[in-house]
Scaffold this active site. Sequence first.
Site, short mmCIF file in Angstrom:
data_model
loop_
_atom_site.label_atom_id
_atom_site.label_comp_id
_atom_site.label_asym_id
_atom_site.label_seq_id
_atom_site.Cartn_x
_atom_site.Cartn_y
_atom_site.Cartn_z
N GLY A 1 0.79 -1.24 0.00
CA GLY A 1 0.00 0.00 0.00
C GLY A 1 0.82 1.28 0.00
N LYS B 1 1.92 3.20 -2.30
CA LYS B 1 1.46 4.29 -3.19
C LYS B 1 0.21 4.95 -2.61
CE LYS B 1 4.64 3.06 -6.17
NZ LYS B 1 5.14 1.85 -5.50
N ASP C 1 -14.18 -9.84 -6.43
CA ASP C 1 -15.62 -9.90 -6.71
C ASP C 1 -16.40 -8.75 -6.06
OD1 ASP C 1 -15.56 -10.65 -4.09
OD2 ASP C 1 -16.26 -12.71 -4.39
N ASP D 1 -0.11 -0.24 -10.16
CA ASP D 1 1.35 -0.27 -9.92
C ASP D 1 1.75 -1.72 -10.19
OD1 ASP D 1 3.91 0.35 -9.08
OD2 ASP D 1 3.44 0.15 -6.96
N CYS E 1 8.22 0.04 -11.91
CA CYS E 1 9.56 0.47 -11.51
C CYS E 1 10.56 -0.17 -12.47
CB CYS E 1 9.85 0.10 -10.05
SG CYS E 1 9.57 -1.62 -9.64
C1 LIG Z 1 4.82 -3.67 -7.84
S1 LIG Z 1 3.90 -4.59 -6.71
C2 LIG Z 1 2.94 -3.37 -5.92
C3 LIG Z 1 3.68 -2.52 -4.92
C4 LIG Z 1 2.78 -1.61 -4.11
N1 LIG Z 1 1.87 -0.84 -4.94
C5 LIG Z 1 3.56 -0.67 -3.22
O1 LIG Z 1 3.61 0.54 -3.45
O2 LIG Z 1 4.13 -1.16 -2.23
C6 LIG Z 1 2.73 -5.40 -7.72
C7 LIG Z 1 1.58 -6.09 -7.00
O3 LIG Z 1 0.65 -6.52 -8.00
C8 LIG Z 1 0.02 -7.67 -7.53
N2 LIG Z 1 -0.61 -8.35 -8.69
C9 LIG Z 1 -0.07 -9.24 -9.56
N3 LIG Z 1 -0.97 -9.59 -10.49
C10 LIG Z 1 -2.11 -8.92 -10.21
C11 LIG Z 1 -3.41 -8.87 -10.80
N4 LIG Z 1 -3.71 -9.59 -11.88
N5 LIG Z 1 -4.33 -8.07 -10.23
C12 LIG Z 1 -4.04 -7.33 -9.14
N6 LIG Z 1 -2.83 -7.34 -8.53
C13 LIG Z 1 -1.88 -8.11 -9.06
C14 LIG Z 1 1.12 -8.45 -6.85
O4 LIG Z 1 0.60 -9.37 -5.92
C15 LIG Z 1 1.94 -7.32 -6.21
O5 LIG Z 1 1.58 -7.14 -4.87
#
Ligand SMILES: C[S@@+](CC[C@H](N)C(=O)[O-])C[C@H]1O[C@@H](n2cnc3c(N)ncnc32)[C@H](O)[C@@H]1O
Length: 386
Positions: A229, A231, A273, A287, A340
């Site tokens: 979280g 961001k 859902d 992100d 990133c």
């Molecule tokens: C780059 S990280 C996010 C970092 C976070 N926003 C932060 O600021 O700490 C990407 C996240 O996307 C999630 N993720 C992967 N595939 C996804 C999907 N199809 N839908 C939603 N989240 C997904 C992963 O579990 C991971 O926690």
Amino acid sequence: MTPAARVQAAIEVLDDILAGTAAEKALTGWGRRSRFAGSKDRRAVRDHVFQALRSRRSFAMLGGGLTGRGLMIGMLRDMGQAPEEVFTGEGYAPTGLSGEEQSLSLDDPDAPWNLPDWLIDAFRDSLGEAALAQAKALTGRAPVMLRVNLRKNSTEHALSRLAEEGVTAVADPISDAALRVLEGAPRIAASAAYRDGLVELQDGSSQAAMTRLEVPPGAKVLDYCAGGGGKTLALAARHEAEWFAHDAEPGRMADLASRAERAGISVTQLPKDALASAGPFDVILCDAPCSGSGTWRRTPDAKWVLTPDRLEDLVQVQGSILDDAAAHVAPDGCLAYATCSVLACENTQQITRFLQRHPDWTCRAQEHWAITASGDGFFLAQLVRV
Ligand SMILES: C[S@@+](CC[C@H](N)C(=O)[O-])C[C@H]1O[C@@H](n2cnc3c(N)ncnc32)[C@H](O)[C@@H]1O
């Protein structure tokens, strides 16, 4: 441990990593087997290992081979130190250099990139003239950056509270809330300033990107790939809005509630859902999971284990995340996409492909952050309906 014994420990950890063990796991394994090692020893061994992974090709070239010993010999030569002074065989020092090790060096004209060959091409295609400089930037240490929680205090207040607890930092120009830590980084997590939510650990580029995202007052904002979280917390420090978080792996949001409480905000977590009934949202931030190529100073083993197939899988996932999230954006809302990474296939090309699939959308802004002394590589695009 003596300096030479630390080098020997790094050799063992590096050999483990070169045999396929993940860097963190290899370090943890060594730590468990080495109860005698104090915290300074552990930090020193970790530093050697990470430095060797960041500059793996250069050090292997200078040290005559891609082995733990070769990398440490190369590291010492790179630092201008004669390896013979450390490889003495005395006590817990590495055994003396063989005749071959004394003379051998590899011929590798692309060593300064410190990337696998296929990624050198990807960096060139993505970054043009800046490619080699950005690859070289990945061989340095990443800065430790803090974000001042402007909801709770000012930069000046945070700096003085941190100083009282032995953490020296300076304001960093990358963002008005960014602090770069100069000394005392290991004390941050236990400091009252951190526990009271006055500061958060967050890279400078992520912070800067979140200042660019437009959040109208009272908006419903969904962090679609929320993870811990970070961001959402950065946005919520600046805007009054309704905050929602989702992640395909809800376990990754385990710390979010306590982090939000510390920061003085409230975030509603939503399973997939529940998105349709909770939406539509005025802003959705994706992100997305990515190669992390902009952050490889922090996770240098990642650049050696990424494959073209894995990168292609990530690009596919990113595209489907954007498609899924777009369906939940309000008619006048914004779909923001961030990575990133510095690779074009995950950034600009991803946006181009989205716009081809969704001709009723347009990109109102996109921005790149380079790998610098203030932050990692980062990308942000803001998409709106035409
Ligand atoms: C780059 S990280 C996010 C970092 C976070 N926003 C932060 O600021 O700490 C990407 C996240 O996307 C999630 N993720 C992967 N595939 C996804 C999907 N199809 N839908 C939603 N989240 C997904 C992963 O579990 C991971 O926690």
